[in-house]
Write a protein that holds these residues in place. Structure first.
Motif, PDB file in Angstrom:
ATOM      1  N   MET A   1       5.503   0.165   1.635  1.00 35.54           N
ATOM      2  CA  MET A   1       5.409  -1.256   1.302  1.00 35.54           C
ATOM      3  C   MET A   1       3.953  -1.699   1.211  1.00 35.54           C
ATOM      4  O   MET A   1       3.554  -2.418   0.285  1.00 35.54           O
ATOM      5  CB  MET A   1       6.143  -2.105   2.347  1.00 35.54           C
ATOM      6  CG  MET A   1       7.634  -2.190   2.147  1.00 35.54           C
ATOM      7  SD  MET A   1       8.377  -3.540   3.089  1.00 35.54           S
ATOM      8  CE  MET A   1       8.150  -2.960   4.761  1.00 35.54           C
TER       9      MET A   1
ATOM     10  N   ARG B   1       6.371  -7.486  -7.648  1.00 31.27           N
ATOM     11  CA  ARG B   1       5.732  -7.348  -6.341  1.00 31.27           C
ATOM     12  C   ARG B   1       6.680  -7.738  -5.217  1.00 31.27           C
ATOM     13  O   ARG B   1       6.874  -6.989  -4.252  1.00 31.27           O
ATOM     14  CB  ARG B   1       4.469  -8.208  -6.277  1.00 31.27           C
ATOM     15  CG  ARG B   1       3.648  -8.005  -5.003  1.00 31.27           C
ATOM     16  CD  ARG B   1       2.654  -9.134  -4.810  1.00 31.27           C
ATOM     17  NE  ARG B   1       1.615  -9.126  -5.824  1.00 31.27           N
ATOM     18  CZ  ARG B   1       0.415  -8.555  -5.670  1.00 31.27           C
ATOM     19  NH1 ARG B   1       0.120  -7.946  -4.539  1.00 31.27           N
ATOM     20  NH2 ARG B   1      -0.477  -8.606  -6.627  1.00 31.27           N
ATOM     21  N   ARG B   2       7.317  -8.907  -5.334  1.00 32.73           N
ATOM     22  CA  ARG B   2       8.216  -9.358  -4.265  1.00 32.73           C
ATOM     23  C   ARG B   2       9.518  -8.566  -4.247  1.00 32.73           C
ATOM     24  O   ARG B   2      10.100  -8.358  -3.182  1.00 32.73           O
ATOM     25  CB  ARG B   2       8.486 -10.854  -4.412  1.00 32.73           C
ATOM     26  CG  ARG B   2       7.314 -11.727  -3.981  1.00 32.73           C
ATOM     27  CD  ARG B   2       7.661 -13.192  -4.015  1.00 32.73           C
ATOM     28  NE  ARG B   2       7.845 -13.676  -5.375  1.00 32.73           N
ATOM     29  CZ  ARG B   2       8.283 -14.890  -5.688  1.00 32.73           C
ATOM     30  NH1 ARG B   2       8.610 -15.746  -4.719  1.00 32.73           N
ATOM     31  NH2 ARG B   2       8.418 -15.264  -6.941  1.00 32.73           N
TER      32      ARG B   2
ATOM     33  N   ASP C   1      15.536  -0.814  -5.285  1.00 35.24           N
ATOM     34  CA  ASP C   1      14.197  -0.258  -5.451  1.00 35.24           C
ATOM     35  C   ASP C   1      14.085   0.737  -6.603  1.00 35.24           C
ATOM     36  O   ASP C   1      13.075   0.741  -7.313  1.00 35.24           O
ATOM     37  CB  ASP C   1      13.771   0.429  -4.146  1.00 35.24           C
ATOM     38  CG  ASP C   1      12.307   0.822  -4.163  1.00 35.24           C
ATOM     39  OD1 ASP C   1      11.486   0.022  -3.680  1.00 35.24           O
ATOM     40  OD2 ASP C   1      11.982   1.913  -4.670  1.00 35.24           O
TER      41      ASP C   1
ATOM     42  N   ALA D   1      11.995  -3.705   2.499  1.00 42.29           N
ATOM     43  CA  ALA D   1      12.249  -4.408   3.764  1.00 42.29           C
ATOM     44  C   ALA D   1      13.685  -4.178   4.226  1.00 42.29           C
ATOM     45  O   ALA D   1      13.937  -3.922   5.409  1.00 42.29           O
ATOM     46  CB  ALA D   1      11.974  -5.902   3.606  1.00 42.29           C
TER      47      ALA D   1
ATOM     48  N   LEU E   1       9.008  -5.550  -2.225  1.00 43.66           N
ATOM     49  CA  LEU E   1       9.020  -5.887  -0.798  1.00 43.66           C
ATOM     50  C   LEU E   1      10.443  -6.087  -0.291  1.00 43.66           C
ATOM     51  O   LEU E   1      10.789  -5.639   0.807  1.00 43.66           O
ATOM     52  CB  LEU E   1       8.191  -7.151  -0.550  1.00 43.66           C
ATOM     53  CG  LEU E   1       6.676  -7.015  -0.705  1.00 43.66           C
ATOM     54  CD1 LEU E   1       6.008  -8.376  -0.530  1.00 43.66           C
ATOM     55  CD2 LEU E   1       6.122  -6.024   0.311  1.00 43.66           C
TER      56      LEU E   1
ATOM     57  N   ARG F   1       2.134  -0.090  -1.888  1.00 39.92           N
ATOM     58  CA  ARG F   1       2.587  -0.677  -3.147  1.00 39.92           C
ATOM     59  C   ARG F   1       1.998  -2.061  -3.361  1.00 39.92           C
ATOM     60  O   ARG F   1       1.636  -2.429  -4.485  1.00 39.92           O
ATOM     61  CB  ARG F   1       4.115  -0.786  -3.151  1.00 39.92           C
ATOM     62  CG  ARG F   1       4.825   0.464  -3.610  1.00 39.92           C
ATOM     63  CD  ARG F   1       6.288   0.239  -3.478  1.00 39.92           C
ATOM     64  NE  ARG F   1       7.064   1.218  -4.199  1.00 39.92           N
ATOM     65  CZ  ARG F   1       8.398   1.229  -4.177  1.00 39.92           C
ATOM     66  NH1 ARG F   1       9.052   0.334  -3.475  1.00 39.92           N
ATOM     67  NH2 ARG F   1       9.055   2.134  -4.852  1.00 39.92           N
ATOM     68  N   TYR F   2       1.927  -2.836  -2.304  1.00 44.63           N
ATOM     69  CA  TYR F   2       1.436  -4.210  -2.421  1.00 44.63           C
ATOM     70  C   TYR F   2       0.030  -4.228  -2.991  1.00 44.63           C
ATOM     71  O   TYR F   2      -0.314  -5.078  -3.811  1.00 44.63           O
ATOM     72  CB  TYR F   2       1.467  -4.891  -1.048  1.00 44.63           C
ATOM     73  CG  TYR F   2       1.191  -6.374  -1.106  1.00 44.63           C
ATOM     74  CD1 TYR F   2       2.223  -7.276  -1.384  1.00 44.63           C
ATOM     75  CD2 TYR F   2      -0.093  -6.877  -0.908  1.00 44.63           C
ATOM     76  CE1 TYR F   2       1.971  -8.639  -1.455  1.00 44.63           C
ATOM     77  CE2 TYR F   2      -0.350  -8.238  -0.975  1.00 44.63           C
ATOM     78  CZ  TYR F   2       0.689  -9.113  -1.247  1.00 44.63           C
ATOM     79  OH  TYR F   2       0.441 -10.458  -1.321  1.00 44.63           O
TER      80      TYR F   2
END
Length: 476
Positions: free
Chosen positions: A208, A98-99, A138, A106, A102, A211-212
């Protein structure tokens, strides 16, 4: 009256237990929409690659440099992505899926937003490097997430992973439509690339957020780092599977040493994985080379063949991408279960080779013939090897080294992309249509490699190898 009881829940006491559960139970929601969200970073990668190909000559003019130097600066994103791909496994093992998602998006968002207001070429260079790191991180995460949603032993996993090629052409088609929209909105032609890249940053933010909420954390990663309760929660919510933590979890399986997993690059070339690694890397690299020569510079090539100015070149590019790229990617994913990754790559390389040779001989004979040949290259590239290098890499390794394998293949692939991005404008500028003869050598090398290395990952249950790989890593 008989009583209906629910099946006994699974018990997990090691990472392999979670892997086995996922291979038996696909995620509840594996719709095309969810797959595309997981592959969202690839959409952004494709968007920015096509936008750079379009904007190359404008960047050169605005900053007073040669088109070759502009292409080299733009290729810095690929060099950074190469490094980012090698770091992907480190990032996911340190921060989780998950992070890590991001972090990758980002970096891409910040870099894209900043390059849109670049005052000089050095600013462009730095921003492209930042974007490249994000895109490189990614991609392995995206294909790994799709494999985890489906379970790598399912033949449907190959089709789902290979949808990234269709997603790529959806994104490149959007590029040309976005540029056409800005052009019709009276944006100055020289500034179209800035507006287009900034729009890509907005798209990255949307990815983003989606996906979160829709992809979340990896159950395999949670188990690998000893978070078994979290893994059980993910299995319940995402897969509809009831699982509980075993009473006695062996200490050696509580968490696999992060640094040892990061050392998985050597395993990619051991006796078991060497052929798989070579096949995936060569297919990925050769397809990237041919695409970044023909696909990325499609507006440039069409402008030299068709009449109608910029709008004609953009319209032609959008049509070729939509009719040939998207359709090819969809047909390729549907045909994959019948042909397999190796044969489908081999057939695609053969047709692209013949089409390039025909373009070299007949490009000046008829604009419509040339357009048809270019369309056939895009179609058979998309339906054939275009996505399969990454599909082969994704399906050839167990979860503990899958991001490593995909990241390495993607990193090597970037060398082909760099070659196509930099060398093609030079060849086109000096040789014009004769440059197609030289480019034909690239898919031919891919064909020969597929002919010689007979590894087929589709349907192979490589996840059963995970415990052996972890054991080998622990011994280092």
């Amino acid at each position: 009256m008989s009583q209906i009881t629910s099946p006994a829940p699974y018990t997990i006491s090691r990472p392999q237990d979670v892997i086995d559960i996922i291979n038996k139970n696909s995620a509840i929601n594996t719709s095309v929409g969810v797959i595309f969200i997981a592959l969202g970073g690839i959409l952004i990668d494709a968007y920015q690659a096509a936008m750079v190909g379009f904007g190359n000559k404008y960047i050169a003019v605005q900053f007073g440099i040669s088109p070759g130097l502009a292409a080299t600066v733009n290729a810095s994103v690929l060099i950074a992505a190469l490094i980012g791909g090698l770091l992907a496994n480190r990032v996911i093992n340190r921060f989780g899926q998950r992070r890590a998602f991001l972090i990758g998006m980002a970096l891409c968002t910040i870099g894209a937003a900043a390059v849109a207001i670049a005052p000089n070429i050095w600013w462009v260079l730095v921003c492209r490097v930042v974007m490249g790191f994000g895109l490189g991180i990614d991609f392995p995460l995206a294909t790994n997430a799709v494999a985890e949603l489906r379970g790598s032993s399912s033949k449907k996993t190959g089709s789902s992973v290979n949808l990234w090629q269709m997603a790529w052409y959806v994104s490149t088609t959007v590029v040309y439509l976005v540029v056409m929209l800005f052009l019709m909105s009276n944006v100055a032609e020289a500034d179209l690339w800035r507006y287009g890249i900034f729009a890509g940053a907005v798209f990255a933010i949307i990815i983003m957020i989606l996906r979160y909420f829709f992809i979340g954390e990896s159950a395999m990663w949670a188990a690998r780092v000893g978070r078994y309760d979290e893994a059980c929660t993910i299995l319940r919510h995402r897969y509809g599977v009831q699982a509980s933590v075993g009473k006695a979890v062996p200490a050696e399986h509580q968490a696999i040493n992060e640094h040892k997993i990061q050392g998985g690059y050597g395993i990619l070339f051991n006796k078991r994985y060497r052929r798989r690694t070579i096949l995936g890397c060569v297919v990925a690299t050769m397809q990237a080379w041919q695409y970044n020569a023909v696909g990325v510079y499609l507006p440039l090539t069409l402008a030299g063949i068709l009449s109608g100015g910029l709008m004609g070149a953009l319209s032609g590019s959008a049509v070729v991408n939509a009719l040939c790229g998207i359709t090819g990617g969809l047909i390729g994913s549907l045909a994959l279960q019948r042909l397999g990754t190796r044969r489908q790559s081999m057939y695609g390389f053969v047709v692209v080779t013949l089409a390039l040779l025909a373009l070299g001989a007949l490009a000046t004979a008829s604009p419509w013939l040339s357009l048809g040949l270019l369309g056939s290259i895009i179609f058979f590239h998309s339906a054939g090897p275009g996505g399969l290098g990454m599909t082969i890499a994704t399906l050839s390794y167990p979860p503990s080294i899958r991001p490593t394998g995909v990241g390495f293949a993607r990193a090597i692939m970037r060398t082909g992309a760099i070659a196509g991005l930099i060398i093609w404008p030079m060849l086109w500028g000096s040789l014009k249509t004769d440059a197609f003869y030289w480019l034909a050598a690239v898919p031919f090398i891919g064909f020969v490699t597929c002919l010689l290395i007979k590894w087929e990952p589709l349907g192979a249950n490589v996840d059963v190898e995970d415990a052996d790989v972890l054991s080998e890593l622990e011994q280092k």
